[in-house]
Design a protein around this motif. Structure first.
Motif, short mmCIF file in Angstrom:
data_model
loop_
_atom_site.label_atom_id
_atom_site.label_comp_id
_atom_site.label_asym_id
_atom_site.label_seq_id
_atom_site.Cartn_x
_atom_site.Cartn_y
_atom_site.Cartn_z
N LYS A 246 -20.38 11.56 12.27
CA LYS A 246 -20.16 10.13 12.58
C LYS A 246 -21.47 9.45 13.00
CE LYS A 246 -15.38 10.98 13.95
NZ LYS A 246 -14.85 10.60 12.64
N HIS A 247 -22.53 9.76 12.24
CA HIS A 247 -23.85 9.15 12.44
C HIS A 247 -24.42 9.41 13.84
CE1 HIS A 247 -22.14 7.04 8.94
NE2 HIS A 247 -23.40 7.02 8.52
N ARG A 248 -24.03 10.56 14.41
CA ARG A 248 -24.61 10.98 15.69
C ARG A 248 -24.96 12.47 15.64
NH1 ARG A 248 -23.88 7.38 19.94
NH2 ARG A 248 -22.60 5.57 19.46
N PHE A 318 -19.49 -2.69 11.97
CA PHE A 318 -20.61 -2.13 11.22
C PHE A 318 -20.64 -0.60 11.32
CE2 PHE A 318 -25.06 -0.72 10.91
CZ PHE A 318 -25.37 -1.20 9.64
N GLU A 319 -20.54 -0.07 12.54
CA GLU A 319 -20.65 1.38 12.71
C GLU A 319 -19.43 2.11 12.15
OE1 GLU A 319 -22.65 4.42 15.81
OE2 GLU A 319 -22.75 2.25 16.06
N LEU A 325 -19.99 3.65 4.59
CA LEU A 325 -20.12 3.26 3.19
C LEU A 325 -21.55 3.47 2.69
CD1 LEU A 325 -17.95 0.00 3.06
CD2 LEU A 325 -17.42 2.24 2.06
N ILE A 326 -22.53 3.17 3.54
CA ILE A 326 -23.93 3.39 3.15
C ILE A 326 -24.19 4.88 2.93
CG2 ILE A 326 -26.33 3.23 3.92
CD1 ILE A 326 -25.59 0.70 5.46
N SER A 327 -23.66 5.71 3.83
CA SER A 327 -23.86 7.16 3.69
C SER A 327 -23.17 7.70 2.45
CB SER A 327 -23.37 7.88 4.94
OG SER A 327 -24.21 7.59 6.04
N ILE A 328 -21.98 7.18 2.15
CA ILE A 328 -21.28 7.60 0.93
C ILE A 328 -22.10 7.23 -0.30
CG2 ILE A 328 -19.26 7.14 -0.53
CD1 ILE A 328 -17.64 6.86 2.10
#
Length: 343
Positions: A246-248, A318-319, A325-328
């Motif tokens: 989760k971006h952490r 956004f988070e 979506l950007i990571s996908i």
């Protein structure tokens, strides 16, 4: 020179002796040299050692027009041209002797490039007879002329010219190397302050510098097709890690160091293609300049992207929505690149 280049690249080496006379050696892939024998009429134009005597006079006449060499703006002409066909490595080597002194402002214009493929690239190295590299130039369709000052009393390398050439190449490569940029973006997505971003960028730079140097010294070597595939896989992994944690993610710097080693091999392939260390030329200045250029390019990306990301984080969706979506998208890009590099 011990090897031939592919059809899209060549090497030239100029050696200037104490009296100022110069020998210019041009190493072409046989498929490139064939372009200069195709207009032979009513004669076998095959490029082979056995047929060289039949076509040599024609190739010699062509070779006189390969380069426009000037000293203080005045053209000089080669007094002798020798041609050697090396079938084992599919190479044709032209050696041109210039007996006139080249001391002064020595200019090279690669006129023959206009007759080759638009993607063609020539690496031109200039040495004295103590093997000090006086200049290094990269010629292509849009840049075919360079000059440098040759001083008979000085044996100092033209490090300023070499440094600026590889510095600009480093900036250019990171900015047009879309896969490297996407990898860096995937790494930076998780950064929440400048300290974290600086650590990641520094780790990436140090790691790719290690493998870049090892490859330049011919200690480490991997086929470029495998390096490009591994780079695509690093992009997929970082994108998936962002999603999974989760971006952490923790210890992102360690991951950056590991994958930076792989990207360094990708940078090394670029420098090998343009002749880094050609004919034993020094590599410290080019490596340092290229790495600094890459670092400047990375910092430029971070300065633009990070403030934007931090501003968008203030938006509550956004988070939870946009970052995944950007990571996908990053993962999908990596998959496409991996597939393209496998087939």
């Amino acid at each position: 020179m011990s090897h031939a280049h592919d059809a899209f690249s060549g090497e030239a080496k100029a050696i200037i002796n104490d009296a100022g006379a110069m020998t210019l050696e041009l190493n072409l892939a046989a498929v490139t040299a064939e372009v200069f024998s195709q207009d032979i009429v009513n004669k076998n134009n095959q490029l082979s050692p056995e047929n060289l005597s039949n076509i040599k006079s024609h190739l010699v006449a062509k070779a006189h027009r390969f380069f426009r060499v000037t000293v203080n703006g005045q053209p000089i002409t080669a007094s002798q041209v020798d041609i050697k066909i090396v079938s084992e490595v599919d190479a044709v080597i032209f050696t041109l002797d210039y007996p006139e002194s080249v001391l002064g402002t020595l200019g090279f214009r690669s006129d023959y490039i206009a007759q080759t493929n638009p993607e063609y690239q020539l690496t031109l190295s200039v040495f004295d007879n103590q093997h000090t590299q006086l200049g290094l130039f990269i010629h292509n369709f849009s840049h075919r002329y360079d000059e440098l000052l040759i001083d008979g009393k000085s044996r100092q390398a033209n490090n300023d010219g070499v440094f600026s050439r590889f510095f600009s190449l480093g900036i250019e490569h990171i900015l047009i190397g879309f896969d490297h940029l996407i990898f860096l973006l995937a790494l930076l997505l998780v950064c929440r302050n400048w300290q974290a971003a600086a650590l990641i960028i520094t780790c990436f730079t140090l790691a790719h510098s290690v493998t870049l140097a090892l490859a330049a010294l011919q200690i480490v070597a991997l086929p470029s097709v495998w390096v490009e595939l591994l780079i695509a896989l690093t992009i997929i992994y970082v994108g998936l890690e962002n999603l999974y944690f989760k971006h952490r993610p923790r210890h992102r710097w360690l991951l950056t160091c590991s994958f930076g080693l792989i990207h360094g091999l990708g940078f090394a392939n670029v420098l090998m293609d343009i002749g880094l260390g050609t004919s034993g030329a020094p590599i410290f200045i080019p490596l340092m300049a290229f790495n600094l250029g890459v670092e400047i390019g990375q910092l430029s990306l971070a300065i633009v992207v990070l403030p934007l990301l931090w501003y968008l984080r203030k938006w509550q969706h956004f988070e939870k929505t946009v970052l995944p979506l950007i990571s996908i998208f990053i993962v999908l890009l990596g998959v496409v690149w991996a597939y393209e590099r496998l087939i």
